[in-house]
Structure formats: structure tokens, C-alpha cells
Design a protein around this motif. Structure first.
Motif, PDB file in Angstrom:
ATOM      1  N   LEU A  13      -3.385  -1.550  33.284  1.00 14.06           N
ATOM      2  CA  LEU A  13      -3.296  -1.295  31.840  1.00 14.06           C
ATOM      3  C   LEU A  13      -4.652  -1.436  31.165  1.00 14.06           C
ATOM      4  O   LEU A  13      -5.006  -0.659  30.277  1.00 14.06           O
ATOM      5  N   LEU A  14      -5.416  -2.424  31.572  1.00  7.81           N
ATOM      6  CA  LEU A  14      -6.731  -2.625  30.973  1.00  7.81           C
ATOM      7  C   LEU A  14      -7.695  -1.509  31.354  1.00  7.81           C
ATOM      8  O   LEU A  14      -8.533  -1.098  30.553  1.00  7.81           O
ATOM      9  N   LEU A  15      -7.586  -0.999  32.567  1.00  2.11           N
ATOM     10  CA  LEU A  15      -8.498   0.047  33.005  1.00  2.11           C
ATOM     11  C   LEU A  15      -8.211   1.393  32.339  1.00  2.11           C
ATOM     12  O   LEU A  15      -9.112   2.190  32.137  1.00  2.11           O
ATOM     13  N   ILE A  16      -6.959   1.661  32.002  1.00  5.53           N
ATOM     14  CA  ILE A  16      -6.654   2.935  31.354  1.00  5.53           C
ATOM     15  C   ILE A  16      -6.854   2.856  29.847  1.00  5.53           C
ATOM     16  O   ILE A  16      -6.672   3.834  29.147  1.00  5.53           O
ATOM     17  N   ALA A  17      -7.242   1.727  29.354  1.00  7.91           N
ATOM     18  CA  ALA A  17      -7.361   1.528  27.916  1.00  7.91           C
ATOM     19  C   ALA A  17      -8.750   1.874  27.385  1.00  7.91           C
ATOM     20  O   ALA A  17      -9.092   1.493  26.292  1.00  7.91           O
ATOM     21  N   CYS A  18      -9.537   2.607  28.142  1.00 18.01           N
ATOM     22  CA  CYS A  18     -10.884   2.951  27.703  1.00 18.01           C
ATOM     23  C   CYS A  18     -10.850   4.011  26.610  1.00 18.01           C
ATOM     24  O   CYS A  18      -9.908   4.771  26.480  1.00 18.01           O
ATOM     25  N   VAL A  19     -11.923   4.090  25.839  1.00 19.32           N
ATOM     26  CA  VAL A  19     -12.083   5.096  24.792  1.00 19.32           C
ATOM     27  C   VAL A  19     -12.284   6.452  25.458  1.00 19.32           C
ATOM     28  O   VAL A  19     -12.982   6.557  26.461  1.00 19.32           O
ATOM     29  N   THR A  20     -11.667   7.496  24.891  1.00 18.42           N
ATOM     30  CA  THR A  20     -11.830   8.836  25.448  1.00 18.42           C
ATOM     31  C   THR A  20     -12.206   9.817  24.347  1.00 18.42           C
ATOM     32  O   THR A  20     -11.995   9.565  23.167  1.00 18.42           O
ATOM     33  N   THR A  21     -12.746  10.955  24.762  1.00 20.28           N
ATOM     34  CA  THR A  21     -13.044  12.023  23.821  1.00 20.28           C
ATOM     35  C   THR A  21     -11.943  13.071  23.916  1.00 20.28           C
ATOM     36  O   THR A  21     -11.400  13.310  24.989  1.00 20.28           O
ATOM     37  N   SER A  22     -11.638  13.693  22.795  1.00 19.54           N
ATOM     38  CA  SER A  22     -10.616  14.741  22.772  1.00 19.54           C
ATOM     39  C   SER A  22     -11.191  16.026  23.376  1.00 19.54           C
ATOM     40  O   SER A  22     -12.406  16.153  23.547  1.00 19.54           O
ATOM     41  N   VAL A  92     -17.159  -5.766  31.866  1.00 23.77           N
ATOM     42  CA  VAL A  92     -18.565  -5.391  31.693  1.00 23.77           C
ATOM     43  C   VAL A  92     -18.741  -3.873  31.825  1.00 23.77           C
ATOM     44  O   VAL A  92     -19.279  -3.236  30.910  1.00 23.77           O
ATOM     45  N   PRO A  93     -18.289  -3.251  32.925  1.00 27.96           N
ATOM     46  CA  PRO A  93     -18.467  -1.794  32.996  1.00 27.96           C
ATOM     47  C   PRO A  93     -17.644  -1.036  31.951  1.00 27.96           C
ATOM     48  O   PRO A  93     -18.085  -0.010  31.434  1.00 27.96           O
ATOM     49  N   GLU A  94     -16.458  -1.546  31.629  1.00 27.44           N
ATOM     50  CA  GLU A  94     -15.615  -0.890  30.622  1.00 27.44           C
ATOM     51  C   GLU A  94     -16.324  -0.827  29.273  1.00 27.44           C
ATOM     52  O   GLU A  94     -16.337   0.215  28.609  1.00 27.44           O
ATOM     53  N   ALA A  95     -16.929  -1.917  28.853  1.00 23.27           N
ATOM     54  CA  ALA A  95     -17.609  -1.951  27.556  1.00 23.27           C
ATOM     55  C   ALA A  95     -18.820  -1.021  27.544  1.00 23.27           C
ATOM     56  O   ALA A  95     -19.066  -0.336  26.542  1.00 23.27           O
ATOM     57  N   ALA A  96     -19.559  -0.977  28.646  1.00 25.92           N
ATOM     58  CA  ALA A  96     -20.724  -0.090  28.713  1.00 25.92           C
ATOM     59  C   ALA A  96     -20.297   1.376  28.642  1.00 25.92           C
ATOM     60  O   ALA A  96     -20.900   2.175  27.912  1.00 25.92           O
ATOM     61  N   ILE A  97     -19.257   1.731  29.362  1.00 27.24           N
ATOM     62  CA  ILE A  97     -18.751   3.104  29.346  1.00 27.24           C
ATOM     63  C   ILE A  97     -18.191   3.441  27.964  1.00 27.24           C
ATOM     64  O   ILE A  97     -18.422   4.534  27.435  1.00 27.24           O
ATOM     65  N   ASP A  98     -17.449   2.512  27.380  1.00 32.28           N
ATOM     66  CA  ASP A  98     -16.875   2.747  26.048  1.00 32.28           C
ATOM     67  C   ASP A  98     -17.960   2.959  24.990  1.00 32.28           C
ATOM     68  O   ASP A  98     -17.803   3.785  24.095  1.00 32.28           O
ATOM     69  N   ALA A  99     -19.063   2.223  25.087  1.00 25.20           N
ATOM     70  CA  ALA A  99     -20.154   2.386  24.119  1.00 25.20           C
ATOM     71  C   ALA A  99     -20.741   3.796  24.218  1.00 25.20           C
ATOM     72  O   ALA A  99     -20.985   4.445  23.195  1.00 25.20           O
ATOM     73  N   THR A 100     -20.943   4.284  25.433  1.00 19.64           N
ATOM     74  CA  THR A 100     -21.452   5.645  25.628  1.00 19.64           C
ATOM     75  C   THR A 100     -20.479   6.666  25.053  1.00 19.64           C
ATOM     76  O   THR A 100     -20.879   7.609  24.366  1.00 19.64           O
ATOM     77  N   THR A 101     -19.194   6.469  25.306  1.00 22.81           N
ATOM     78  CA  THR A 101     -18.179   7.399  24.803  1.00 22.81           C
ATOM     79  C   THR A 101     -18.103   7.365  23.282  1.00 22.81           C
ATOM     80  O   THR A 101     -17.960   8.411  22.638  1.00 22.81           O
ATOM     81  N   ILE A 102     -18.210   6.191  22.695  1.00 20.96           N
ATOM     82  CA  ILE A 102     -18.208   6.073  21.232  1.00 20.96           C
ATOM     83  C   ILE A 102     -19.384   6.844  20.641  1.00 20.96           C
ATOM     84  O   ILE A 102     -19.234   7.579  19.661  1.00 20.96           O
ATOM     85  N   ASN A 103     -20.559   6.726  21.247  1.00 20.75           N
ATOM     86  CA  ASN A 103     -21.727   7.470  20.775  1.00 20.75           C
ATOM     87  C   ASN A 103     -21.494   8.981  20.869  1.00 20.75           C
ATOM     88  O   ASN A 103     -21.863   9.737  19.968  1.00 20.75           O
ATOM     89  N   GLU A 104     -20.871   9.426  21.959  1.00 19.12           N
ATOM     90  CA  GLU A 104     -20.578  10.851  22.118  1.00 19.12           C
ATOM     91  C   GLU A 104     -19.545  11.312  21.084  1.00 19.12           C
ATOM     92  O   GLU A 104     -19.664  12.408  20.533  1.00 19.12           O
ATOM     93  N   LYS A 105     -18.535  10.484  20.821  1.00 19.46           N
ATOM     94  CA  LYS A 105     -17.522  10.837  19.815  1.00 19.46           C
ATOM     95  C   LYS A 105     -18.163  11.004  18.437  1.00 19.46           C
ATOM     96  O   LYS A 105     -17.873  11.959  17.721  1.00 19.46           O
ATOM     97  N   TYR A 106     -19.030  10.089  18.063  1.00 16.57           N
ATOM     98  CA  TYR A 106     -19.693  10.176  16.767  1.00 16.57           C
ATOM     99  C   TYR A 106     -20.583  11.419  16.702  1.00 16.57           C
ATOM    100  O   TYR A 106     -20.666  12.068  15.659  1.00 16.57           O
ATOM    101  N   THR A 107     -21.253  11.752  17.802  1.00 16.51           N
ATOM    102  CA  THR A 107     -22.082  12.955  17.848  1.00 16.51           C
ATOM    103  C   THR A 107     -21.224  14.197  17.658  1.00 16.51           C
ATOM    104  O   THR A 107     -21.545  15.075  16.851  1.00 16.51           O
ATOM    105  N   ALA A 108     -20.122  14.281  18.401  1.00 19.02           N
ATOM    106  CA  ALA A 108     -19.225  15.445  18.294  1.00 19.02           C
ATOM    107  C   ALA A 108     -18.670  15.566  16.882  1.00 19.02           C
ATOM    108  O   ALA A 108     -18.638  16.662  16.313  1.00 19.02           O
ATOM    109  N   GLN A 109     -18.254  14.461  16.310  1.00 16.01           N
ATOM    110  CA  GLN A 109     -17.683  14.496  14.963  1.00 16.01           C
ATOM    111  C   GLN A 109     -18.726  14.927  13.932  1.00 16.01           C
ATOM    112  O   GLN A 109     -18.409  15.630  12.975  1.00 16.01           O
TER     113      GLN A 109
END
Length: 140
Positions: A13-22, A92-109
Motif C-alpha cells: 500500500l505504501l509503495l503504490i501511494a506515490c505521486v503520479t502524473t496524469s 527515502v526513495p519514495e520521497a525523492a521520486i515524489d519530489a521529481t514527479t511534483i516538479n514535473e506536475k507543476y511544470t506541466a500545469q
């Protein structure tokens, strides 16, 4: 046996809870990259900081929740706190990946509406317009 089953279910459950882009955000990011514009446009969240902070139980996720609109990160931070020190393995890896995805989401938006959409259209038009071949005029 039940403990391992419960633990693996919670880990899943924790591993699938990462931030994703549409899919729309992914298409926009592809257009942005093809146009030669920077991705991410602006760093909202630091991957290194988020991953490093998550060595402490859930602090990296709480940082992501504070700097972005991804408020679910607060819940992930609390769950990582509950499962600390084991949560370091995935946190640790989840947070690093989520930060990258958040940056990409903000860029796309940014490039999907308003000024950013205009910048993207202009960059795409510049790329599509062939450069004229310079000619050398002879002296007469």
C-alpha cells in the motif's frame, strides 16, 4: 505467518501511494521537451532534501506536503512514522521520486494554461519554422 502477510500488504500500500502524473500532464511534458523548454521549469521540491529528510520518520513526506498541493503526503509521513525504522527502506526513495514527479506536475500545469501555454505554442512554432538558407550575393 499472519504478521508477514500484514507487513507485506502494508508495504504494498505504501509503495503504490506515490505521486503520479496524469496522461494529459505526460503529453504536455512531451510537448515541452520536444519544444526544447526546460523540465522542470522551476524546482518546487528538492529530491535530495525530501529523500534525506525521510531518514527521519516521515519528515521528507511532510516537507513535500508543505511545499506542494499534494496534501496526501502528510498521511504518508504519518504512516512512515508508524513503521520507522523499517520505513527508511521505502521512504527515502519514495520521497525523492515524489519530489521529481511534483516538479514535473507543476511544470506541466504551468504549460497547460495561461502564459505558459502561450510560451509553449511560440516555442513549438519556432521549432516548426525552417530557418532560411543564407545566400551569398556576388559583387557586381
Amino acid at each position: 505467518m499472519k504478521q508477514w502477510s500484514l507487513l507485506s500488504s502494508l508495504l504494498g500500500l505504501l509503495l503504490i501511494a506515490c505521486v503520479t502524473t496524469s496522461s494529459q500532464e505526460k503529453l504536455t511534458l512531451n510537448r515541452v521537451r520536444a519544444a526544447g523548454l526546460p523540465v522542470p521549469r522551476e524546482e518546487i521540491a528538492s529530491s535530495a532534501l525530501a529523500g534525506g529528510l525521510n531518514v527521519l520518520p516521515g519528515i521528507g513526506n511532510m516537507y513535500l506536503g508543505a511545499v506542494s498541493e499534494e496534501k496526501v503526503q502528510w498521511a504518508f509521513g504519518f504512516l512512515n512514522l508508524l513503521f520507522w525504522p523499517l520505513s527508511i527502506v521505502w521512504g527515502v526513495p519514495e520521497a525523492a521520486i515524489d519530489a521529481t514527479t511534483i516538479n514535473e506536475k507543476y511544470t506541466a500545469q504551468y504549460y497547460m494554461v495561461g502564459e505558459g501555454a502561450t510560451q509553449l505554442d511560440t516555442a513549438e512554432q519556432r521549432k516548426a519554422t525552417p530557418n532560411p538558407v543564407p545566400t551569398i550575393e556576388e559583387d557586381r
